[in-house]
Motif scaffolding. Sequence first.
Motif, PDB file in Angstrom:
ATOM      1  N   GLU A 151      58.418  26.154  52.056  1.00  0.00           N
ATOM      2  CA  GLU A 151      56.840  26.162  51.843  1.00  0.00           C
ATOM      3  C   GLU A 151      56.221  25.341  50.778  1.00  0.00           C
ATOM      4  OE1 GLU A 151      56.081  31.228  52.715  1.00  0.00           O
ATOM      5  OE2 GLU A 151      57.069  30.400  50.783  1.00  0.00           O
ATOM      6  N   PHE A 152      57.190  25.152  49.830  1.00  0.00           N
ATOM      7  CA  PHE A 152      56.805  24.048  48.834  1.00  0.00           C
ATOM      8  C   PHE A 152      56.482  22.565  49.651  1.00  0.00           C
ATOM      9  CE2 PHE A 152      58.734  26.164  45.133  1.00  0.00           C
ATOM     10  CZ  PHE A 152      57.472  26.267  44.342  1.00  0.00           C
ATOM     11  N   ALA A 153      57.533  22.242  50.606  1.00  0.00           N
ATOM     12  CA  ALA A 153      57.642  20.969  51.100  1.00  0.00           C
ATOM     13  C   ALA A 153      56.385  21.131  52.186  1.00  0.00           C
ATOM     14  CB  ALA A 153      58.705  20.933  52.089  1.00  0.00           C
ATOM     15  N   ALA A 154      56.101  21.911  52.790  1.00  0.00           N
ATOM     16  CA  ALA A 154      54.699  22.183  53.783  1.00  0.00           C
ATOM     17  C   ALA A 154      53.471  21.876  53.035  1.00  0.00           C
ATOM     18  CB  ALA A 154      54.777  23.706  54.440  1.00  0.00           C
ATOM     19  N   ALA A 155      53.424  22.438  51.547  1.00  0.00           N
ATOM     20  CA  ALA A 155      52.287  22.240  50.831  1.00  0.00           C
ATOM     21  C   ALA A 155      52.218  20.851  50.196  1.00  0.00           C
ATOM     22  CB  ALA A 155      52.345  23.281  49.813  1.00  0.00           C
ATOM     23  N   GLY A 156      53.300  20.044  50.303  1.00  0.00           N
ATOM     24  CA  GLY A 156      53.183  18.702  49.803  1.00  0.00           C
ATOM     25  C   GLY A 156      53.604  18.664  48.366  1.00  0.00           C
ATOM     26  N   ILE A 157      54.336  19.868  47.864  1.00  0.00           N
ATOM     27  CA  ILE A 157      54.695  20.000  46.345  1.00  0.00           C
ATOM     28  C   ILE A 157      56.047  19.902  46.302  1.00  0.00           C
ATOM     29  CG2 ILE A 157      54.882  21.686  44.335  1.00  0.00           C
ATOM     30  CD1 ILE A 157      52.483  23.093  45.853  1.00  0.00           C
ATOM     31  N   ARG A 158      56.482  18.917  45.233  1.00  0.00           N
ATOM     32  CA  ARG A 158      57.885  18.757  45.146  1.00  0.00           C
ATOM     33  C   ARG A 158      58.220  19.467  43.963  1.00  0.00           C
ATOM     34  NH1 ARG A 158      57.314  12.290  44.926  1.00  0.00           N
ATOM     35  NH2 ARG A 158      55.403  13.174  44.230  1.00  0.00           N
ATOM     36  N   HIS A 159      59.474  20.118  44.008  1.00  0.00           N
ATOM     37  CA  HIS A 159      59.840  21.467  43.261  1.00  0.00           C
ATOM     38  C   HIS A 159      60.796  21.156  42.132  1.00  0.00           C
ATOM     39  CE1 HIS A 159      61.463  25.769  42.883  1.00  0.00           C
ATOM     40  NE2 HIS A 159      60.793  25.404  41.630  1.00  0.00           N
ATOM     41  N   VAL A 160      60.894  20.917  40.824  1.00  0.00           N
ATOM     42  CA  VAL A 160      61.818  20.482  39.945  1.00  0.00           C
ATOM     43  C   VAL A 160      62.088  21.504  38.878  1.00  0.00           C
ATOM     44  CG1 VAL A 160      61.571  18.108  40.350  1.00  0.00           C
ATOM     45  CG2 VAL A 160      60.468  19.157  38.340  1.00  0.00           C
ATOM     46  N   TYR A 161      63.375  21.571  38.515  1.00  0.00           N
ATOM     47  CA  TYR A 161      63.525  22.580  37.175  1.00  0.00           C
ATOM     48  C   TYR A 161      63.906  21.828  35.661  1.00  0.00           C
ATOM     49  CZ  TYR A 161      64.495  25.716  41.074  1.00  0.00           C
ATOM     50  OH  TYR A 161      64.260  26.458  42.255  1.00  0.00           O
ATOM     51  N   LEU A 162      63.657  22.740  34.673  1.00  0.00           N
ATOM     52  CA  LEU A 162      64.147  22.195  33.548  1.00  0.00           C
ATOM     53  C   LEU A 162      65.535  22.962  33.338  1.00  0.00           C
ATOM     54  CD1 LEU A 162      61.287  22.859  31.096  1.00  0.00           C
ATOM     55  CD2 LEU A 162      61.929  20.980  32.204  1.00  0.00           C
ATOM     56  N   HIS A 163      66.290  22.217  33.585  1.00  0.00           N
ATOM     57  CA  HIS A 163      67.898  22.672  33.534  1.00  0.00           C
ATOM     58  C   HIS A 163      68.306  23.580  32.280  1.00  0.00           C
ATOM     59  CE1 HIS A 163      70.078  20.311  37.040  1.00  0.00           C
ATOM     60  NE2 HIS A 163      68.486  20.152  37.112  1.00  0.00           N
ATOM     61  N   SER A 164      67.572  23.024  31.099  1.00  0.00           N
ATOM     62  CA  SER A 164      68.355  23.818  30.267  1.00  0.00           C
ATOM     63  C   SER A 164      67.842  25.228  29.985  1.00  0.00           C
ATOM     64  CB  SER A 164      67.627  23.146  28.692  1.00  0.00           C
ATOM     65  OG  SER A 164      66.135  23.182  28.852  1.00  0.00           O
ATOM     66  N   THR A 165      66.763  25.668  30.748  1.00  0.00           N
ATOM     67  CA  THR A 165      66.394  26.861  30.849  1.00  0.00           C
ATOM     68  C   THR A 165      66.637  27.630  32.176  1.00  0.00           C
ATOM     69  OG1 THR A 165      64.032  26.235  31.192  1.00  0.00           O
ATOM     70  CG2 THR A 165      64.818  26.846  28.822  1.00  0.00           C
ATOM     71  N   ALA A 166      66.145  27.084  33.347  1.00  0.00           N
ATOM     72  CA  ALA A 166      66.192  27.517  34.576  1.00  0.00           C
ATOM     73  C   ALA A 166      67.738  27.668  34.840  1.00  0.00           C
ATOM     74  CB  ALA A 166      65.305  26.653  35.730  1.00  0.00           C
ATOM     75  N   CYS A 167      68.606  26.805  34.655  1.00  0.00           N
ATOM     76  CA  CYS A 167      70.001  26.711  34.951  1.00  0.00           C
ATOM     77  C   CYS A 167      70.953  27.082  33.834  1.00  0.00           C
ATOM     78  CB  CYS A 167      70.194  25.198  35.276  1.00  0.00           C
ATOM     79  SG  CYS A 167      69.206  24.333  36.826  1.00  0.00           S
ATOM     80  N   ALA A 168      70.247  27.617  32.989  1.00  0.00           N
ATOM     81  CA  ALA A 168      71.230  28.005  31.955  1.00  0.00           C
ATOM     82  C   ALA A 168      72.321  29.163  32.331  1.00  0.00           C
ATOM     83  CB  ALA A 168      70.403  28.406  30.723  1.00  0.00           C
ATOM     84  N   ALA A 169      72.004  29.835  33.239  1.00  0.00           N
ATOM     85  CA  ALA A 169      73.096  31.062  33.409  1.00  0.00           C
ATOM     86  C   ALA A 169      74.195  30.680  34.331  1.00  0.00           C
ATOM     87  CB  ALA A 169      72.275  32.270  34.050  1.00  0.00           C
ATOM     88  N   MET A 170      73.922  29.377  35.014  1.00  0.00           N
ATOM     89  CA  MET A 170      74.879  28.916  35.716  1.00  0.00           C
ATOM     90  C   MET A 170      75.782  27.867  35.048  1.00  0.00           C
ATOM     91  SD  MET A 170      72.181  28.270  38.977  1.00  0.00           S
ATOM     92  CE  MET A 170      73.730  27.257  40.027  1.00  0.00           C
TER      93      MET A 170
END
Length: 358
Positions: A151-170
């Motif tokens: 859905e992001f791609a269809a809307a023309g929106i690239r989606h990125v993360y802040l790794h220090s928070t979004a990926c912290a638990a991983m």
Amino acid sequence: MRSRVLCGAAAAVALLATGCGSSAKSGDAAAPTAGANAPAGAAYPVKVTDCAGAETTFGSAPKKIVTSNASSLEMLLWLGAGDRVIGTGFPPGAGTMPARFADQAAKVPVLGQMVISKEKLLGSGADLYVDTFASVGSMGGSMGTAPTEQEFAAAGIRHVYLHSTACAAMMKGPQQDLSQVEADIRSLGAITGTSAKADELVAGMEQKVGAVRKALAGVAAGQEPSYFFFDYDAGTKQPMAECGKQVANAVITLAGARNIFGDCDGDFKAVSWEDVVARNPDWIQLGVRNQGGDAANQKAFDAAAQFLKTFPATKGLKAVQEGHFVRIGSEVTTIAGVRDADTVQRIAHTIHPDLVKS
């Protein structure tokens, strides 16, 4: 007792105001890569990865950016890319932004007081969404559902993360330095064509933290004072721990203290007052949100301290008996950003005043 808000106010603060690159000492984020023949200062294409390693490629700088919360908004303001932000969720509260950015931040359209709705985000006209959250689903049903990558791609929106928070638990291990935060700054710098500014910001952070570490070189490993981040705004019925993978653990560690819950897995975890008593911290940070002014902030700090002094389970704690309270707010401790280095200095000066000067 104060009732609990969400899954803990420090967790909420990390959303309110909580990338790849650098020498990732505290995790596994990969550095953004850029085309070798791209012009200096705006080297494209740029490739970044999400928490699972999937790549997103940028052939040019984004022009219309939406941020999930004030944390990513503040990073973009520091980078000089704030004029491209067309909307945000979890807008900054009064007094939470650095004074230099307050007016500009206040002009950013608020697309959601909490998580931006799926429909509003996809219809925003953005070409980039900077995400501080691992997943909306983990925040509870009231937050709604996030768009899929399709859905992001269809809307023309690239989606990125802040790794220090979004990926912290991983992450495989705890965050013990600010390399992940610095990586996020450099990643956003590469994406927005502001790498020179990103490098300048990171260099400033490393200089501040380096000075603290040099001053604390004589503190023997294992002899650091124990430290509890008291998330007062989460409610007092059950304390919320900042675990090893939370940014606050890196800040506390670099400041020459030992997070009493640094050994719990993940980023946040509900614990018990019995757990706190058993670990009997030497210092307690009064983690309250910025109230918008010095007088209001002091009143909030006083209220948190008064609870600890009068609550049966905590009034006998060593830190409480000795008045070892650190009056530094939640946002600049639990949220990934440029000001984390300043917080390292402030905490270190408070608990090691003879070694670290203000």
